[in-house]
Motif scaffolding. Sequence first.
Motif, PDB file in Angstrom:
ATOM      1  N   CYS A  83       0.845  -1.195   0.000  1.00 18.17           N
ATOM      2  CA  CYS A  83       0.000   0.000   0.000  1.00 18.17           C
ATOM      3  C   CYS A  83       0.881   1.245   0.000  1.00 18.17           C
ATOM      4  N   PHE A  84       0.256   2.381  -0.256  1.00 17.80           N
ATOM      5  CA  PHE A  84       0.991   3.644  -0.398  1.00 17.80           C
ATOM      6  C   PHE A  84       0.318   4.672   0.515  1.00 17.80           C
ATOM      7  N   ALA A  85       1.044   5.134   1.539  1.00 23.19           N
ATOM      8  CA  ALA A  85       0.432   5.975   2.564  1.00 23.19           C
ATOM      9  C   ALA A  85       0.969   7.400   2.497  1.00 23.19           C
ATOM     10  N   MET A  86       0.213   8.224   1.821  1.00 19.92           N
ATOM     11  CA  MET A  86       0.565   9.638   1.673  1.00 19.92           C
ATOM     12  C   MET A  86      -0.462  10.521   2.394  1.00 19.92           C
ATOM     13  N   THR A  87      -1.741  10.257   2.143  1.00 28.99           N
ATOM     14  CA  THR A  87      -2.805  11.147   2.619  1.00 28.99           C
ATOM     15  C   THR A  87      -2.991  11.037   4.125  1.00 28.99           C
ATOM     16  N   GLU A  88      -3.280  12.200   4.746  1.00 31.96           N
ATOM     17  CA  GLU A  88      -3.477  12.278   6.197  1.00 31.96           C
ATOM     18  C   GLU A  88      -4.800  12.988   6.489  1.00 31.96           C
ATOM     19  N   TRP A  96      -4.455   8.126   6.429  1.00 34.31           N
ATOM     20  CA  TRP A  96      -5.732   7.476   6.146  1.00 34.31           C
ATOM     21  C   TRP A  96      -5.971   7.375   4.652  1.00 34.31           C
ATOM     22  N   PHE A  97      -7.029   6.620   4.327  1.00 33.56           N
ATOM     23  CA  PHE A  97      -7.327   6.288   2.923  1.00 33.56           C
ATOM     24  C   PHE A  97      -6.148   5.595   2.253  1.00 33.56           C
ATOM     25  N   THR A  98      -5.497   4.710   3.001  1.00 34.21           N
ATOM     26  CA  THR A  98      -4.404   3.926   2.446  1.00 34.21           C
ATOM     27  C   THR A  98      -5.021   2.669   1.822  1.00 34.21           C
ATOM     28  N   THR A  99      -5.142   2.682   0.501  1.00 31.47           N
ATOM     29  CA  THR A  99      -5.822   1.585  -0.200  1.00 31.47           C
ATOM     30  C   THR A  99      -5.005   0.296  -0.099  1.00 31.47           C
ATOM     31  N   GLY A 130      -9.403  -2.824   1.177  1.00 30.65           N
ATOM     32  CA  GLY A 130     -10.115  -1.620   1.587  1.00 30.65           C
ATOM     33  C   GLY A 130      -9.208  -0.406   1.705  1.00 30.65           C
ATOM     34  N   HIS A 131      -9.721   0.610   2.386  1.00 31.36           N
ATOM     35  CA  HIS A 131      -8.971   1.854   2.583  1.00 31.36           C
ATOM     36  C   HIS A 131      -8.738   2.012   4.087  1.00 31.36           C
ATOM     37  N   GLY A 132      -7.491   1.916   4.489  1.00 27.00           N
ATOM     38  CA  GLY A 132      -7.192   1.834   5.915  1.00 27.00           C
ATOM     39  C   GLY A 132      -6.726   3.138   6.522  1.00 27.00           C
ATOM     40  N   ILE A 191     -11.945  11.925  -7.056  1.00 27.18           N
ATOM     41  CA  ILE A 191     -11.279  12.503  -5.874  1.00 27.18           C
ATOM     42  C   ILE A 191      -9.840  12.019  -5.753  1.00 27.18           C
ATOM     43  N   TYR A 192      -9.607  10.690  -5.851  1.00 26.68           N
ATOM     44  CA  TYR A 192      -8.226  10.234  -5.648  1.00 26.68           C
ATOM     45  C   TYR A 192      -7.394  10.426  -6.915  1.00 26.68           C
ATOM     46  N   ASP A 193      -6.089  10.347  -6.728  1.00 28.19           N
ATOM     47  CA  ASP A 193      -5.128  10.695  -7.791  1.00 28.19           C
ATOM     48  C   ASP A 193      -5.331  12.132  -8.260  1.00 28.19           C
ATOM     49  N   GLY A 194      -5.724  12.978  -7.316  1.00 27.23           N
ATOM     50  CA  GLY A 194      -5.959  14.393  -7.601  1.00 27.23           C
ATOM     51  C   GLY A 194      -7.414  14.635  -7.931  1.00 27.23           C
ATOM     52  N   GLU A 218     -10.878  19.248  -9.443  1.00 24.83           N
ATOM     53  CA  GLU A 218     -10.611  20.688  -9.274  1.00 24.83           C
ATOM     54  C   GLU A 218      -9.113  20.952  -9.183  1.00 24.83           C
ATOM     55  N   THR A 219      -8.379  20.064  -8.500  1.00 27.31           N
ATOM     56  CA  THR A 219      -6.927  20.259  -8.375  1.00 27.31           C
ATOM     57  C   THR A 219      -6.273  20.159  -9.757  1.00 27.31           C
ATOM     58  N   HIS A 220      -6.727  19.192 -10.564  1.00 23.74           N
ATOM     59  CA  HIS A 220      -6.159  19.059 -11.911  1.00 23.74           C
ATOM     60  C   HIS A 220      -6.497  20.282 -12.767  1.00 23.74           C
ATOM     61  N   ARG A 221      -7.746  20.750 -12.681  1.00 25.48           N
ATOM     62  CA  ARG A 221      -8.114  21.931 -13.483  1.00 25.48           C
ATOM     63  C   ARG A 221      -7.274  23.143 -13.064  1.00 25.48           C
ATOM     64  N   TRP A 222      -7.061  23.265 -11.768  1.00 22.76           N
ATOM     65  CA  TRP A 222      -6.238  24.362 -11.237  1.00 22.76           C
ATOM     66  C   TRP A 222      -4.834  24.287 -11.840  1.00 22.76           C
ATOM     67  N   ALA A 223      -4.238  23.082 -11.843  1.00 25.16           N
ATOM     68  CA  ALA A 223      -2.881  22.922 -12.381  1.00 25.16           C
ATOM     69  C   ALA A 223      -2.869  23.132 -13.893  1.00 25.16           C
TER      70      ALA A 223
HETATM   71  C1  LIG Z   1     -11.221   5.636  -2.565  1.00 25.19           C
HETATM   72  C2  LIG Z   1      -9.977   6.410  -2.235  1.00 25.19           C
HETATM   73  C3  LIG Z   1      -8.742   5.763  -2.233  1.00 25.19           C
HETATM   74  C4  LIG Z   1      -7.592   6.474  -1.892  1.00 25.19           C
HETATM   75  N1  LIG Z   1      -6.378   5.811  -1.831  1.00 25.19           N
HETATM   76  C5  LIG Z   1      -5.292   6.457  -1.384  1.00 25.19           C
HETATM   77  C6  LIG Z   1      -4.060   5.763  -1.175  1.00 25.19           C
HETATM   78  O1  LIG Z   1      -3.949   4.566  -1.444  1.00 25.19           O
HETATM   79  N2  LIG Z   1      -3.011   6.444  -0.649  1.00 25.19           N
HETATM   80  C7  LIG Z   1      -3.091   7.772  -0.344  1.00 25.19           C
HETATM   81  O2  LIG Z   1      -2.096   8.334   0.115  1.00 25.19           O
HETATM   82  N3  LIG Z   1      -4.245   8.451  -0.537  1.00 25.19           N
HETATM   83  C8  LIG Z   1      -5.343   7.829  -1.030  1.00 25.19           C
HETATM   84  N4  LIG Z   1      -6.530   8.501  -1.190  1.00 25.19           N
HETATM   85  C9  LIG Z   1      -6.605   9.896  -0.809  1.00 25.19           C
HETATM   86  C10 LIG Z   1      -6.671  10.840  -1.990  1.00 25.19           C
HETATM   87  O3  LIG Z   1      -5.442  10.903  -2.641  1.00 25.19           O
HETATM   88  C11 LIG Z   1      -7.146  12.180  -1.439  1.00 25.19           C
HETATM   89  O4  LIG Z   1      -8.508  12.031  -1.093  1.00 25.19           O
HETATM   90  C12 LIG Z   1      -6.980  13.326  -2.403  1.00 25.19           C
HETATM   91  O5  LIG Z   1      -5.621  13.644  -2.572  1.00 25.19           O
HETATM   92  C13 LIG Z   1      -7.713  14.571  -1.895  1.00 25.19           C
HETATM   93  O6  LIG Z   1      -7.295  14.884  -0.613  1.00 25.19           O
HETATM   94  P1  LIG Z   1      -8.394  15.108   0.535  1.00 25.19           P
HETATM   95  O7  LIG Z   1      -9.334  13.960   0.527  1.00 25.19           O
HETATM   96  O8  LIG Z   1      -7.692  15.431   1.795  1.00 25.19           O
HETATM   97  O9  LIG Z   1      -9.236  16.353   0.061  1.00 25.19           O
HETATM   98  P2  LIG Z   1      -8.906  17.892   0.341  1.00 25.19           P
HETATM   99  O10 LIG Z   1      -7.470  18.176   0.100  1.00 25.19           O
HETATM  100  O11 LIG Z   1      -9.487  18.260   1.651  1.00 25.19           O
HETATM  101  O12 LIG Z   1      -9.746  18.583  -0.824  1.00 25.19           O
HETATM  102  C14 LIG Z   1     -11.183  18.648  -0.763  1.00 25.19           C
HETATM  103  C15 LIG Z   1     -11.718  19.229  -2.038  1.00 25.19           C
HETATM  104  O13 LIG Z   1     -11.164  20.534  -2.236  1.00 25.19           O
HETATM  105  C16 LIG Z   1     -11.194  20.840  -3.627  1.00 25.19           C
HETATM  106  N5  LIG Z   1      -9.864  21.285  -4.075  1.00 25.19           N
HETATM  107  C17 LIG Z   1      -8.664  20.718  -3.867  1.00 25.19           C
HETATM  108  N6  LIG Z   1      -7.686  21.402  -4.508  1.00 25.19           N
HETATM  109  C18 LIG Z   1      -8.285  22.431  -5.130  1.00 25.19           C
HETATM  110  C19 LIG Z   1      -7.827  23.517  -5.954  1.00 25.19           C
HETATM  111  N7  LIG Z   1      -6.522  23.673  -6.233  1.00 25.19           N
HETATM  112  N8  LIG Z   1      -8.741  24.392  -6.414  1.00 25.19           N
HETATM  113  C20 LIG Z   1     -10.056  24.260  -6.117  1.00 25.19           C
HETATM  114  N9  LIG Z   1     -10.554  23.276  -5.339  1.00 25.19           N
HETATM  115  C21 LIG Z   1      -9.683  22.367  -4.867  1.00 25.19           C
HETATM  116  C22 LIG Z   1     -11.603  19.553  -4.350  1.00 25.19           C
HETATM  117  O14 LIG Z   1     -12.971  19.626  -4.689  1.00 25.19           O
HETATM  118  C23 LIG Z   1     -11.362  18.484  -3.308  1.00 25.19           C
HETATM  119  O15 LIG Z   1     -12.177  17.343  -3.530  1.00 25.19           O
HETATM  120  C24 LIG Z   1      -7.687   7.841  -1.570  1.00 25.19           C
HETATM  121  C25 LIG Z   1      -8.925   8.477  -1.603  1.00 25.19           C
HETATM  122  C26 LIG Z   1     -10.067   7.786  -1.930  1.00 25.19           C
HETATM  123  C27 LIG Z   1     -11.389   8.510  -1.935  1.00 25.19           C
END
Ligand SMILES: Cc1cc2nc3c(=O)[nH]c(=O)nc-3n(C[C@H](O)[C@H](O)[C@H](O)COP(=O)(O)OP(=O)(O)OC[C@H]3O[C@@H](n4cnc5c(N)ncnc54)[C@H](O)[C@@H]3O)c2cc1C
Length: 405
Positions: free
Chosen positions: A128-133, A163-166, A218-220, A371-374, A377-382
């Motif tokens: 698994c890959f744990a980046m998100t907090e 969290w959300f560590t798939t 799952g997502h741990g 939502i995941y992999d960016g 909105e984050t991609h459109r911003w970039a």
């Molecule tokens: C099913 C699932 C599996 C996942 N698996 C993994 C995993 O294996 N490992 C891991 O590390 N992470 C994982 N993630 C986490 C995922 O990478 C994050 O959910 C994602 O990066 C968004 O971070 P966040 O949820 O904290 O949302 P936030 O950073 O709180 O953002 C919330 C919302 O803000 C808006 N937003 C964000 N940036 C911008 C911008 N520049 N301009 C305008 N609006 C913006 C978007 O609408 C976004 O949905 C997973 C998520 C899901 C749902």
Amino acid sequence: MDLTPDDAARSVAERTRAFVRGTVLAVERERRGSAHALPEQVRRDLQAAARQAGVFCPHLPPRWGGLGIDRRGQALVFEEAGYSLFGPLALNIAAPDEGNMHLLAAVADPDQQERYLRPLAAGLIRSCFAMTEPAPGAGSDPSALATTARPVSGGWVLNGRKWFTTGADGAAFAIVMARTSGQPGDRGGATMFLVDTDAPGLDLVRTIETLDEAMIGGHGEFVLQDCFVPADRVLGAVDQGFDNAQVRLAPARLTHCMRWLGLARHAQDIALDRAAGRRAFGSALADLGMIQQMLADSEIDIEASRALILRAAWELDSGGRAAQSTSVAKAFVAEAVWRIVDRSLQICGSLGVSGDLMLGRYLREVRPFRIYDGPSETHRWAISRRAVKRRVQERDAAVRGALPA
Ligand SMILES: Cc1cc2nc3c(=O)[nH]c(=O)nc-3n(C[C@H](O)[C@H](O)[C@H](O)COP(=O)(O)OP(=O)(O)OC[C@H]3O[C@@H](n4cnc5c(N)ncnc54)[C@H](O)[C@@H]3O)c2cc1C
């Protein structure tokens, strides 16, 4: 641009098509598409069958037991695998293992590759890959990274929450991103660590209940409390974690697009069958204009998605970083696959929302991809920031007389 996959890739794609339809779909139906708590034996049986069919591990070079297919070829094969929710798992190309294999092949040292990549490529273990907090830590903005790694004799001590560590439940190891210098908000200072999941101080505190269920393990949520990691488990160089993450992120978001496009195509096939067979108001559904519009729009979404995927795959095959082209593909495909599955469900009427078809499950599976992999909105911003920068550079060049305005 040469977008043509080679003959070897075509042949693997054809075998994958036959294997997924002949073997995997039945398992998907039997399990109702849910893999969060899939028995390990089911995974092993599927992978053994994929080996038998000559389609196992298509993405890695032969030295890791793979078929050595390039990104354009993967576009074909992954799409065929994605026709079933369990196809990628069977071929050992499911997230997050597939992205982790790519990262380990590119960045890990030879000892780390033997210890982690070799068994992962063989399907003996999962990762698994744990980046998100949780907030206020890393999410869309990775610079918010709050998990820390402190140097101690012989290694590092990690503290934080992920969290959300798939794939967390059942994974043998996690690639954990932690801060080795700077403060949350700083753009640098991250390092990747290879952490065995049985390491003292690393606790999987829960598997999060989510809309989707098709990703094994799952997502741990992990807590790291004074978790010691030996010095030789640093993946890549210290403080280079964000740069190394780029090695994984662009290709991994593209392979997600390939797999989900396969599922969207399956949804469209279900809708086409229904539209041809079901009659209403004296004609087949397929002869009603509004149904034709939905079917045509889905065909357009499929073709456009495939073209964007192949274009980005070509750039990766040509040695480019493909940051822009994978962002464009990801933002478009994540929304297109949602539209396609949603239209398919609508065309099937009440049957579409029933458990007699898998469309309801498919809809739930594709939604989190926005939502995941960016997030979109984050991609459109970039994408928009790069577009503005490009235009400013063009105008500057015109002022210098180097280019027409
Ligand atoms: C099913 C699932 C599996 C996942 N698996 C993994 C995993 O294996 N490992 C891991 O590390 N992470 C994982 N993630 C986490 C995922 O990478 C994050 O959910 C994602 O990066 C968004 O971070 P966040 O949820 O904290 O949302 P936030 O950073 O709180 O953002 C919330 C919302 O803000 C808006 N937003 C964000 N940036 C911008 C911008 N520049 N301009 C305008 N609006 C913006 C978007 O609408 C976004 O949905 C997973 C998520 C899901 C749902």
